[in-house]
Design an enzyme around this catalytic site. Sequence first.
Site, PDB file in Angstrom:
ATOM      1  CE  LYS A 212      42.865  34.418  56.942  1.00 38.73           C
ATOM      2  NZ  LYS A 212      43.808  34.236  55.747  1.00 38.73           N
ATOM      3  NE  ARG A 217      38.986  26.632  52.419  1.00 43.57           N
ATOM      4  CZ  ARG A 217      37.899  27.553  52.995  1.00 43.57           C
ATOM      5  NH1 ARG A 217      38.024  28.842  52.838  1.00 43.57           N
ATOM      6  NH2 ARG A 217      36.610  26.984  53.612  1.00 43.57           N
ATOM      7  NE  ARG A 232      39.037  31.907  48.296  1.00 39.45           N
ATOM      8  CZ  ARG A 232      39.210  32.316  49.448  1.00 39.45           C
ATOM      9  NH1 ARG A 232      40.174  31.992  49.855  1.00 39.45           N
ATOM     10  NH2 ARG A 232      38.028  32.665  50.040  1.00 39.45           N
ATOM     11  CD  GLU A 261      44.373  28.096  53.261  1.00 38.46           C
ATOM     12  OE1 GLU A 261      45.314  28.428  52.678  1.00 38.46           O
ATOM     13  OE2 GLU A 261      43.434  29.004  53.397  1.00 38.46           O
ATOM     14  NE  ARG A 367      34.111  37.505  52.932  1.00 36.81           N
ATOM     15  CZ  ARG A 367      35.323  36.840  52.866  1.00 36.81           C
ATOM     16  NH1 ARG A 367      36.020  36.734  53.665  1.00 36.81           N
ATOM     17  NH2 ARG A 367      35.605  36.639  51.522  1.00 36.81           N
ATOM     18  CE  LYS A 373      38.893  37.671  56.629  1.00 37.53           C
ATOM     19  NZ  LYS A 373      39.334  37.419  55.217  1.00 37.53           N
TER      20      LYS A 373
END
Length: 504
Positions: A212, A217, A232, A261, A367, A373
Amino acid sequence: MVLLSDVVAVSAEVAATSSRKAKTTAIAELLRRLDRSEVAPATALLAGELPGGRAGVGWSTLGSLQVEPAAEPQLTIGEVAAAVDEVRAISGAGSAQRRAEALTRLLARATGTEQSFLVRSFGGELRQGALEGVVVEAVAASSGVRAEAVRRAFMLSGRLPATAEAALLGGEEALAEFRLELFRPIRPMLASPAETLDDALAELGECSVEHKLDGARIQVHRDGDQVRVYTRTLREITRNVGELVELVRGLDCRSVVLDGETLALDDAGRPRPFQETMARFGAQEQRAELLHPYFFDCLHLDGADLLDRPLRDRLAALDQVAAAHRIPGAVSPDPERAAALFDDALASGHEGVVVKDLDAPYAAGRRGKSWRKIKPAHTLDLVVLAAEWGHGRRRGYLSNLHLGARDPDGGPPIMVGKTFKGLTDELLAWQTAEFQRLATGGDDWAVRVRPELVVEVELDGVQTSPRYPGGVALRFARVLRYRPDKDAGEADTVEAVRGMLRGG
């Protein structure tokens, strides 16, 4: 024919209840009454937006308008939409004065309650990302189609009014026509937090584990030699990131949509501060920092849409086209290998890892529990609601932040705490200027702001507290950074904050 007063009444009814079902029912009942031409503009207003999007009117203009209200409701939805289009089209010399005159004409035909609604709509004060979910459910209820069909069409189109129009006028068949289109970005799939790496591995079964990154993004679209890059929040930044454009243009494919990313690295290969990466997105001139892309998903390749394919297939497509730029990670690692990846991510200056279900499709804009994460520190993305004027060396600066978590039922953010810690002199100066630009009111003690700025805070945990509406208070919260790459609809929910009580 539906009047603006009908929309205002429903908006007030929605704001007055905490019941998601009641909100959905109220909006659905109004949607059923709309004529064909009213569906798109009314849906926008119900979601807290102007028909057609922002109109370029600032609070300085709105605050200067003093207009005698109409005695009775008379404005139709169509008339409001036409007036907004008129304001939006004004440009050139003297545009500020001509916008004020157009707004005055509109407000003169509105009642006092309608004036308040319109001013807040022009100012962006009513817009809440969480409210979009309630409107999506109301569109499904009013049109008789599956909520999942409406949700998918919205995430692919990025336009809630157009989605509502398709559902109400054409049903599920019309919704099915929304597909991934090159150069029309879709909302990114998001990860939800997990307590530990072992928890995520046990929950998801066969999975991938990826670094991560502490980056920004990006979503990159290519068709032939044409390449465009989006953030994003779906903002195009192509002209600011030439090195990314050239890299993707050089990939061995005809067309592709990549999710990933990007970040700036120092000479040692470690990530530069997040703000330096974000500075490139808004740079007006060439900057020294080069951005490095790390892709982790492939949504389209050479004419084939891959959204509904399992992650394992999308990763195979990613390896086919951009293996050299894939994010560090491993597919189906054993627990020891997964733990090593986690340690390596932290040692490299990144945030942790993301664990992903290899059988899951790409759930645009969601989500869910297919991506989890894991980070070693407790962090939350919260919405700034207000700030208090500082004292001592902070006199003259807006300092102590009032922080809110997202209401999952579409209401305004719910306050869960305050903090003045972690603010550098640079951040204090920036937020003092920015908060006054976003101000919706205030006094000598504090300034209230439009709830749209997201700030990432680190904290030791939360505790039960009657002091704030959320019923919890943040423990030793400190600002890590602002998140200009996120909007209020991506902030953590109040349920996520309360869940930290259980998580210790």
